[in-house]
Scaffold this motif. Sequence first.
Motif, PDB file in Angstrom:
ATOM      1  N   PRO A 133       0.832  -1.212   0.000  1.00 14.63           N
ATOM      2  CA  PRO A 133       0.000   0.000   0.000  1.00 14.63           C
ATOM      3  C   PRO A 133       0.868   1.264   0.000  1.00 14.63           C
ATOM      4  CG  PRO A 133      -0.683  -1.521   1.739  1.00 14.63           C
ATOM      5  CD  PRO A 133       0.604  -2.042   1.180  1.00 14.63           C
ATOM      6  N   ALA A 134       0.355   2.316  -0.612  1.00 12.39           N
ATOM      7  CA  ALA A 134       1.113   3.562  -0.756  1.00 12.39           C
ATOM      8  C   ALA A 134       1.623   4.092   0.572  1.00 12.39           C
ATOM      9  CB  ALA A 134       0.254   4.617  -1.457  1.00 12.39           C
ATOM     10  N   ASP A 135       0.830   3.955   1.639  1.00 13.96           N
ATOM     11  CA  ASP A 135       1.244   4.501   2.932  1.00 13.96           C
ATOM     12  C   ASP A 135       2.346   3.688   3.611  1.00 13.96           C
ATOM     13  OD1 ASP A 135      -0.516   2.350   3.437  1.00 13.96           O
ATOM     14  OD2 ASP A 135      -1.203   3.243   5.322  1.00 13.96           O
ATOM     15  N   ARG A 136       2.718   2.549   3.031  1.00 15.92           N
ATOM     16  CA  ARG A 136       3.782   1.723   3.607  1.00 15.92           C
ATOM     17  C   ARG A 136       5.006   1.621   2.700  1.00 15.92           C
ATOM     18  NH1 ARG A 136       0.752  -3.390   6.259  1.00 15.92           N
ATOM     19  NH2 ARG A 136       2.833  -3.745   7.110  1.00 15.92           N
TER      20      ARG A 136
ATOM     21  N   GLY B  85       3.491   0.134  -6.434  1.00 13.60           N
ATOM     22  CA  GLY B  85       3.474  -0.575  -5.165  1.00 13.60           C
ATOM     23  C   GLY B  85       3.671  -2.069  -5.261  1.00 13.60           C
TER      24      GLY B  85
ATOM     25  N   ASP C   1       8.536   2.732   4.211  1.00 10.56           N
ATOM     26  CA  ASP C   1       9.102   1.763   5.163  1.00 10.56           C
ATOM     27  C   ASP C   1       9.656   0.537   4.438  1.00 10.56           C
ATOM     28  OD1 ASP C   1       8.467   3.381   7.315  1.00 10.56           O
ATOM     29  OD2 ASP C   1       6.584   2.329   7.745  1.00 10.56           O
TER      30      ASP C   1
END
Length: 93
Positions: free
Chosen positions: A13-16, A50, A19
């Motif tokens: 996912p884009a928000d990860r 992604g 990391d």
Amino acid sequence: MPKIQLTGHIDVPADRLADIAQALPTHIALTRAEAGCIRFDVTPSETEQGRFLVRELFADQNSFDAHQVRVRASDWGKITDGIPRSYDIIDVD
């Protein structure tokens, strides 16, 4: 004894992504240093945001199993927990 080949992908996912990008070089280096690791590549997809393409080859089932155990207990295992994966695992000569 057959070698174990894994091919497939992990969809991050884009928000990860940040990391994962930070942790990936260490994950690759540690895996390539494992006994029985013949090949280990994780590369970004050129067509799907992604998605990382994964290709692994281990000398035998025991080496592959040891890799799986190590990964689950590693920082990579924690960072990628819950991220969808799609893998095919086969025996090859």
